[in-house]
Enzyme design. Structure first.
Site, PDB file in Angstrom:
ATOM      1  N   CYS A 173       0.933  -1.118   0.050  1.00  0.00           N
ATOM      2  CA  CYS A 173      -0.029  -0.098   0.025  1.00  0.00           C
ATOM      3  C   CYS A 173       0.820   1.411   0.078  1.00  0.00           C
ATOM      4  O   CYS A 173       0.808   2.098  -0.938  1.00  0.00           O
ATOM      5  CB  CYS A 173      -0.839  -0.031   1.270  1.00  0.00           C
TER       6      CYS A 173
HETATM    7  C1  UGA Z   1      -1.029   0.996   5.536  1.00  0.00           C
HETATM    8  C2  UGA Z   1      -1.867   1.656   6.125  1.00  0.00           C
HETATM    9  O1  UGA Z   1      -1.364   1.998   7.510  1.00  0.00           O
HETATM   10  C3  UGA Z   1      -3.314   1.293   6.331  1.00  0.00           C
HETATM   11  O2  UGA Z   1      -3.843   2.482   7.058  1.00  0.00           O
HETATM   12  C4  UGA Z   1      -4.128   1.330   4.905  1.00  0.00           C
HETATM   13  O3  UGA Z   1      -5.286   0.800   5.074  1.00  0.00           O
HETATM   14  C5  UGA Z   1      -3.014   0.372   4.247  1.00  0.00           C
HETATM   15  O4  UGA Z   1      -1.646   0.671   4.207  1.00  0.00           O
HETATM   16  C6  UGA Z   1      -3.784   0.085   2.814  1.00  0.00           C
HETATM   17  O5  UGA Z   1      -3.724   1.095   2.044  1.00  0.00           O
HETATM   18  O6  UGA Z   1      -4.647  -1.038   2.546  1.00  0.00           O
HETATM   19  P1  UGA Z   1      -0.068  -1.577   5.638  1.00  0.00           P
HETATM   20  O7  UGA Z   1       0.471  -1.647   4.310  1.00  0.00           O
HETATM   21  O8  UGA Z   1      -0.634  -2.814   6.428  1.00  0.00           O
HETATM   22  O9  UGA Z   1      -1.018  -0.385   6.333  1.00  0.00           O
HETATM   23  O10 UGA Z   1       1.430  -1.446   6.610  1.00  0.00           O
HETATM   24  P2  UGA Z   1       1.736  -0.377   7.862  1.00  0.00           P
HETATM   25  O11 UGA Z   1       1.564  -0.807   9.120  1.00  0.00           O
HETATM   26  O12 UGA Z   1       1.342   1.132   7.527  1.00  0.00           O
HETATM   27  O13 UGA Z   1       3.354  -0.446   7.636  1.00  0.00           O
HETATM   28  C7  UGA Z   1       3.776  -0.114   6.364  1.00  0.00           C
HETATM   29  C8  UGA Z   1       5.289  -0.112   6.247  1.00  0.00           C
HETATM   30  O14 UGA Z   1       5.937   1.129   7.303  1.00  0.00           O
HETATM   31  C9  UGA Z   1       5.825  -1.329   6.863  1.00  0.00           C
HETATM   32  O15 UGA Z   1       7.021  -1.769   6.073  1.00  0.00           O
HETATM   33  C10 UGA Z   1       6.577  -0.973   8.256  1.00  0.00           C
HETATM   34  O16 UGA Z   1       7.530  -1.617   8.842  1.00  0.00           O
HETATM   35  C11 UGA Z   1       6.872   0.405   8.100  1.00  0.00           C
HETATM   36  N1  UGA Z   1       7.040   1.264   9.063  1.00  0.00           N
HETATM   37  C12 UGA Z   1       5.921   1.753   9.902  1.00  0.00           C
HETATM   38  C13 UGA Z   1       8.218   2.052   9.625  1.00  0.00           C
HETATM   39  O17 UGA Z   1       9.252   1.539   9.136  1.00  0.00           O
HETATM   40  N2  UGA Z   1       8.199   2.956  10.607  1.00  0.00           N
HETATM   41  C14 UGA Z   1       7.141   3.022  11.028  1.00  0.00           C
HETATM   42  O18 UGA Z   1       7.079   3.796  12.374  1.00  0.00           O
HETATM   43  C15 UGA Z   1       5.827   2.546  10.683  1.00  0.00           C
END
Ligand code: UGA
Length: 428
Positions: free
Chosen positions: A268
């Site tokens: 996403c």
């Molecule tokens: C993301 C959004 O958070 C959701 O709200 C949305 O519905 C979804 O995309 C979508 O469009 O369907 P998701 O892809 O499941 O959700 O993952 P996240 O939890 O947002 O993490 C994304 C990436 O960012 C991961 O690789 C995570 O490791 C990284 N991340 C996250 C960091 O490197 N640092 C952080 O502080 C947070």
């Protein structure tokens, strides 16, 4: 009236919604073009790993509230509301591939031709602003021979689920966004979401669609900003977790999405930032910050490999282990995982790569073939290699013994920090 729901497209988003709505007591028909998937789901196999999914699926199947079909007419004619939840991946230039949305709308529209009475089609897939009222409504009219927003409803209803906590997010969202143009669609969606205790924002489809992109852009920018601060912290010899911990205590900023490291992956954030840029530029609007977020994100895996080289010199023929293949803990999804970037760079340097993941080995195997040795036991992996890169912060990696090893940690795993012979945090 208790609405009957059909879900078109049983990927992560579709399946969670099918199971979620069924758990709320609605009659749900899940449809997918992939017959094998439909068969597996009928048998109670959840196809993906997501905490709680298997149990919820089993219960919904047993209670009869959830059924799966590979016939679109059954899905549409057997329901009052259809959610389109198909994938919208990136095309090579970064714009959105709407082919699945187009074909889903076509088949729903054709089925609508046979329908007696009003029906609502709600788009959950993440699509560029204007797609629901333009492309989707247009195709539905063409195929059904009826008038959108009059004979049937069309709405945008983006989702904000995070993989790894998707069911929790379904039952307890921060907000429910309803992008509607006609009263009947609005009333139907409000009624449908009544059991969910969250603010319901009623707006236009275009606003709803853009709000989804803007949300993911914000999250991506925060992570890249955290990484930029983190990279400077590393150069200064200070701990960015300490610095960003202080920053996050400001209520105007908040503590989430400030974890520096290998950056954001998944199906996403990267694709939605690329899509945002494409949509903006197609309208002559600059998207400098969005571009910068992607640029910072691309650099982080390279930095991890540079840190390895700092300690090991040439990586040619060296045994390197990668801990974590999923794009984050709690999922078996490896799409755009930063681990895959690290592995690609290591293979370019002709290292011998070993990798482990508690949930994603099967998905990784399909992508990596025999280029990487996949090891089921993480301690065995550590014992086999000379150096380790931690790419996903699975809790399983906390209590391993990293002694004698060089560890480059892209995700801040305290257990590794305490026990490694040489420990390099990516940003700390
Ligand atoms: C993301 C959004 O958070 C959701 O709200 C949305 O519905 C979804 O995309 C979508 O469009 O369907 P998701 O892809 O499941 O959700 O993952 P996240 O939890 O947002 O993490 C994304 C990436 O960012 C991961 O690789 C995570 O490791 C990284 N991340 C996250 C960091 O490197 N640092 C952080 O502080 C947070």
């Amino acid at each position: 009236m208790s609405y009957r729901i059909s879900i078109v497209g049983l990927g992560y988003v579709g399946l969670i919604h099918a199971v979620g709505f069924a758990s709320l007591g609605y009659r749900v028909l899940g449809y997918d073009v992939d017959r094998v998937k439909v068969e597996k789901l009928r048998g109670g196999s959840p196809i993906i790993y997501e905490p709680g999914l298997e149990e919820h699926l089993g219960r919904a199947l047993a209670s009869g509230t959830l059924e799966f079909t590979d016939t679109i007419e059954d899905a549409v004619l057997g329901s009052d509301v259809t959610f389109i939840t198909v994938g919208t991946p990136s095309l090579p230039d970064g714009s959105v591939d709407l082919s699945q949305v187009t074909s889903a709308a076509r088949s729903v529209g054709r089925a609508l031709r046979l329908k007696r009475g009003w029906h609502l089609v709600a788009v959950k897939s993440t699509v560029p602003p204007g797609t629901t009222e333009g492309l989707v409504a247009g195709i539905l009219e063409e195929e059904s021979g009826m008038k959108a927003f009059r004979d049937f409803g069309v709405a945008s209803n983006p989702e904000f689920l995070r993989e790894g906590s998707a069911l929790r997010d379904f039952f307890k969202p921060d907000r429910v966004v309803l992008g509607v143009r006609d009263e009947r669609s609005r009333d139907t969606l409000l009624k449908l979401y009544e059991p969910i205790d969250a603010p319901k924002i009623v707006t236009t489809p275009k606003v709803a669609e853009l709000a989804k992109y803007a949300s993911n852009l914000f999250l991506a920018v925060r992570v890249s900003l955290a990484n930029e601060v983190g990279n400077l912290c590393k150069a200064l010899g200070v701990d960015c977790y300490e610095v960003l911990g202080i920053v996050g205590l400001d209520h105007r900023i908040g503590k989430y999405y400030l974890r520096a490291g290998l950056g954001f992956g998944g199906s996403c954030l990267p694709k939605d930032v690329r899509a945002f840029i494409k949509v903006a530029e197609s309208l002559g609007v600059q998207a400098r910050i969005a571009r910068a977020a992607l640029e910072v994100n691309e650099e982080q895996p390279k930095r991890a490999v540079e840190l390895l080289e700092k300690h090991m010199g040439s990586l040619k023929g060296r045994r390197i282990g990668v801990l974590g293949l999923a794009f984050k803990p709690g999922t078996d999804d490896v799409r755009e995982s930063r681990a895959l970037d690290v592995i690609r760079l290591l293979l370019e340097k002709e290292a011998e790569v070993y990798a482990n993941d508690p949930k994603a080995l099967d998905n990784a195997r399909r992508l990596l073939g025999d280029k990487v040795k996949l090891v089921e036991n993480p301690q065995e992996l550590i014992d086999t290699v000379e150096a380790v890169v931690i790419a996903t912060e699975w809790s399983e990696y906390e209590n391993l013994s990293y002694k004698d090893k060089i560890v480059v940690d892209g995700r801040r795993v305290e257990g590794a920090r305490r026990t490694a012979k040489v420990y390099e945090g990516l940003c700390w």
